[in-house]
Design a protein around this motif. Sequence first.
Motif, mmCIF file in Angstrom:
data_model
loop_
_atom_site.group_PDB
_atom_site.id
_atom_site.type_symbol
_atom_site.label_atom_id
_atom_site.label_comp_id
_atom_site.label_asym_id
_atom_site.label_seq_id
_atom_site.Cartn_x
_atom_site.Cartn_y
_atom_site.Cartn_z
ATOM 1 N N SER A 76 15.150 68.768 71.138
ATOM 2 C CA SER A 76 15.138 70.210 70.932
ATOM 3 C C SER A 76 15.885 70.534 69.650
ATOM 4 C CB SER A 76 15.768 70.934 72.124
ATOM 5 O OG SER A 76 17.111 70.541 72.266
ATOM 6 N N ILE A 77 15.513 71.649 69.042
ATOM 7 C CA ILE A 77 16.187 72.089 67.823
ATOM 8 C C ILE A 77 17.476 72.788 68.222
ATOM 9 C CG2 ILE A 77 16.084 73.645 65.835
ATOM 10 C CD1 ILE A 77 13.077 73.074 65.709
ATOM 11 N N ILE A 78 18.605 72.291 67.705
ATOM 12 C CA ILE A 78 19.917 72.854 67.979
ATOM 13 C C ILE A 78 20.298 73.881 66.910
ATOM 14 C CG2 ILE A 78 22.382 72.287 68.174
ATOM 15 C CD1 ILE A 78 20.718 71.346 70.534
ATOM 16 N N TYR A 79 19.937 73.598 65.651
ATOM 17 C CA TYR A 79 20.297 74.472 64.534
ATOM 18 C C TYR A 79 19.274 74.286 63.425
ATOM 19 C CZ TYR A 79 22.828 76.455 60.597
ATOM 20 O OH TYR A 79 23.176 77.200 59.498
ATOM 21 N N GLN A 80 18.905 75.393 62.769
ATOM 22 C CA GLN A 80 17.981 75.314 61.639
ATOM 23 C C GLN A 80 18.387 76.339 60.595
ATOM 24 O OE1 GLN A 80 13.793 75.980 62.503
ATOM 25 N NE2 GLN A 80 13.266 74.541 60.902
ATOM 26 N N ASN A 81 18.341 75.933 59.326
ATOM 27 C CA ASN A 81 18.647 76.826 58.219
ATOM 28 C C ASN A 81 17.520 76.695 57.205
ATOM 29 O OD1 ASN A 81 19.680 77.874 55.701
ATOM 30 N ND2 ASN A 81 21.676 77.909 56.698
ATOM 31 N N ASN A 82 16.780 77.767 56.983
ATOM 32 C CA ASN A 82 15.612 77.728 56.100
ATOM 33 C C ASN A 82 15.912 78.095 54.657
ATOM 34 O OD1 ASN A 82 13.809 76.927 58.146
ATOM 35 N ND2 ASN A 82 13.718 79.023 58.896
ATOM 36 N N ASP A 83 17.173 78.353 54.328
ATOM 37 C CA ASP A 83 17.558 78.672 52.956
ATOM 38 C C ASP A 83 17.512 77.387 52.127
ATOM 39 O OD1 ASP A 83 18.680 79.460 50.569
ATOM 40 O OD2 ASP A 83 20.570 80.143 51.446
ATOM 41 N N GLU A 84 16.665 77.339 51.101
ATOM 42 C CA GLU A 84 16.503 76.123 50.308
ATOM 43 C C GLU A 84 17.751 75.753 49.517
ATOM 44 O OE1 GLU A 84 12.940 76.449 47.998
ATOM 45 O OE2 GLU A 84 11.662 76.315 49.760
ATOM 46 N N ALA A 85 18.688 76.674 49.362
ATOM 47 C CA ALA A 85 19.936 76.392 48.643
ATOM 48 C C ALA A 85 20.994 75.772 49.560
ATOM 49 C CB ALA A 85 20.486 77.667 48.015
ATOM 50 N N THR A 86 20.695 75.684 50.845
ATOM 51 C CA THR A 86 21.673 75.196 51.820
ATOM 52 C C THR A 86 21.361 73.767 52.245
ATOM 53 O OG1 THR A 86 21.978 77.429 52.659
ATOM 54 C CG2 THR A 86 22.709 75.656 54.078
ATOM 55 N N MET A 87 22.396 72.960 52.287
ATOM 56 C CA MET A 87 22.306 71.592 52.785
ATOM 57 C C MET A 87 22.974 71.549 54.158
ATOM 58 S SD MET A 87 21.419 68.509 52.053
ATOM 59 C CE MET A 87 21.849 66.806 51.929
ATOM 60 N N VAL A 88 22.287 71.019 55.148
ATOM 61 C CA VAL A 88 22.830 70.930 56.505
ATOM 62 C C VAL A 88 23.237 69.485 56.758
ATOM 63 C CG1 VAL A 88 22.303 71.213 58.947
ATOM 64 C CG2 VAL A 88 21.408 72.852 57.292
#
Length: 127
Positions: A76-88
Amino acid sequence: PTSQGENSSETQAWVRNIASKEAKMLVSGPIGNIEFGPIKDGKHTIFYSTMNSLGRADTIHACTIVMNDMSPSVPSIIYQNNDEATMVDMQRTKGCHYVGIHATTKTSNEIRLVSAIDEKPLLVRAR
């Protein structure tokens, strides 16, 4: 993770029961990194990141493995960040009770903690 050929973005993650030597593929795809979360009720939580088309990790997934029969749950997806400037990124805490999820840009850093697949990550440091 094991790579599938030179310069490939496809990776396979396997888990192995050391006692029985049984191994099962956990996931295949553009995997960033993997962290083992805490063991609860005979289940080991495994967190892993996947990368977007730019090669940046942007999504954290989790699944559990039942220790006795090595059967993984559906991720399951726990966290997602779609901002291309952000590194997870993620890292297990020293006490092994939590996995820290870091969403980082050149100017800011956000940190969340999670310990189990059925928990919503707790924001501990806002941007």
